[in-house]
Scaffold this active site. Structure first.
Site, short mmCIF file in Angstrom:
data_model
loop_
_atom_site.label_atom_id
_atom_site.label_comp_id
_atom_site.label_asym_id
_atom_site.label_seq_id
_atom_site.Cartn_x
_atom_site.Cartn_y
_atom_site.Cartn_z
CE LYS A 4 -2.13 -0.67 3.89
NZ LYS A 4 -1.66 -1.97 4.37
NE ARG A 20 -4.31 -1.07 10.11
CZ ARG A 20 -3.24 -0.63 9.45
NH1 ARG A 20 -3.25 0.53 8.86
NH2 ARG A 20 -2.17 -1.37 9.38
NE ARG A 22 6.83 -3.78 5.86
CZ ARG A 22 5.54 -3.43 6.01
NH1 ARG A 22 4.81 -3.15 4.96
NH2 ARG A 22 5.01 -3.40 7.19
NE ARG A 75 6.35 -0.84 10.49
CZ ARG A 75 5.22 -0.85 9.78
NH1 ARG A 75 5.20 -0.34 8.58
NH2 ARG A 75 4.13 -1.38 10.29
NE ARG A 101 1.75 -5.10 11.28
CZ ARG A 101 2.84 -4.96 10.54
NH1 ARG A 101 3.96 -5.57 10.89
NH2 ARG A 101 2.82 -4.23 9.47
P1 ADP Z 1 0.92 -2.04 7.90
O1 ADP Z 1 -0.06 -1.57 6.88
O2 ADP Z 1 2.17 -2.54 7.31
O3 ADP Z 1 0.33 -2.95 8.92
P2 ADP Z 1 0.95 0.60 9.16
O4 ADP Z 1 2.17 1.40 9.14
O5 ADP Z 1 -0.19 1.03 8.31
O6 ADP Z 1 1.43 -0.85 8.79
O7 ADP Z 1 0.42 0.46 10.67
C1 ADP Z 1 1.23 0.05 11.71
C2 ADP Z 1 0.46 -0.02 13.01
O8 ADP Z 1 -0.07 1.29 13.32
C3 ADP Z 1 -0.76 -0.92 13.00
O9 ADP Z 1 -0.44 -2.26 13.27
C4 ADP Z 1 -1.63 -0.28 14.08
O10 ADP Z 1 -1.19 -0.64 15.37
C5 ADP Z 1 -1.37 1.19 13.91
N1 ADP Z 1 -2.36 1.81 13.00
C6 ADP Z 1 -2.12 2.39 11.80
N2 ADP Z 1 -3.25 2.83 11.22
C7 ADP Z 1 -4.25 2.52 12.08
C8 ADP Z 1 -5.67 2.70 12.07
N3 ADP Z 1 -6.30 3.29 11.03
N4 ADP Z 1 -6.37 2.24 13.14
C9 ADP Z 1 -5.78 1.67 14.18
N5 ADP Z 1 -4.46 1.45 14.25
C10 ADP Z 1 -3.69 1.87 13.23
#
Ligand code: ADP
Ligand code: ZN
Length: 212
Positions: free
Chosen positions: A13, A88, A123, A156, A167
């Site tokens: 994404k 999400r 990554r 990360r 996740r």
């Molecule tokens: P990825 O898409 O690789 O899982 P992100 O960088 O989008 O990673 O998100 C990392 C973490 O940040 C998630 O696992 C969550 O804990 C938090 N997070 C990000 N966006 C949201 C959201 N919209 N709602 C709740 N938690 C979020």
């Protein structure tokens, strides 16, 4: 152009969001990046979010919804934006709708679970500016060093295999239902993630009906 990107962690994404941002000249709003930045700066938000992120859980809806509400008020959002990582959950999607925001399209990037863990293990991210890399698909010019700012590349913490499994579960339980949510509104399009970034980009352009 207001676009939402959906997809499992590691589906690509963020990478495709950058490509689209350049194409349409609009910003990428990544809740993950905003939260990680807050962690780094040790702000109140960062402190609230840390335990959730480290465990591979979602940060509570009300926290993330407020972040987005404030972010979308900024001037650079006037001509549209790409939402990467928000919404999400269904409550987050409902909150966006309640803000009277008209989303043009929701692009879901599909990658099978079997591929996700391998992908995420490669990554890397710049610890300074947040630019993203991959050991196989997007190598920096100099090993472990950011092309943009020469910062050191790190993995990360939530990209550790055990956390990734968590996740993925969270994705299937809480985020994947958003595909049906937006399909019902007639704005969902699908793109299948490919091995090469540029091939995924082709699929993404095709899905959105734009010229490469
Ligand atoms: P990825 O898409 O690789 O899982 P992100 O960088 O989008 O990673 O998100 C990392 C973490 O940040 C998630 O696992 C969550 O804990 C938090 N997070 C990000 N966006 C949201 C959201 N919209 N709602 C709740 N938690 C979020
Ligand atoms: Zn950097």
């Amino acid at each position: 152009m207001k676009l939402i990107l959906l997809g499992a962690p590691g589906a690509g994404k963020g990478t495709q969001a950058e490509v689209l941002a350049e194409k349409f000249n609009i910003p990428v709003i990544s809740t993950g990046d905003i939260i990680r930045n807050a962690l780094k700066q040790q702000t109140e938000l960062g402190k609230q979010a840390k335990d959730y992120i480290d465990k591979g859980l979602l940060v509570p809806d009300d926290v993330v919804i407020e972040i987005i509400r404030e972010r979308l008020k900024q001037a650079d959002c006037a001509n549209g934006y790409i939402l990467d990582g928000f919404p999400r959950t269904v409550p987050q999607a409902d909150a966006l709708e309640a803000m009277n925001i008209d989303i043009d399209k929701v692009l879901a990037i599909e990658v099978p679970d079997e591929k996700i863990i391998g992908r995420i293990s490669g990554r890397r991210q710049c610890g300074e500016c947040g630019a993203t890399y991959h050991n196989e698909y997007k190598q920096p010019k100099q090993e472990s060093i950011c092309d943009v700012c020469e910062g050191t590349l790190i993995q990360r913490k939530d990209d550790a295999p055990e956390t990734v499994k968590q996740r993925l579960e969270v994705y299937h339980e809480q985020t994947a239902p958003l595909k049906a949510y937006y399909d019902q509104k007639g704005i969902l399009v699908l793109a299948y993630g490919q091995e090469e970034i540029k091939d995924t980009t082709k699929e993404v352009f095709k899905a959105l009906g734009v010229e490469a």
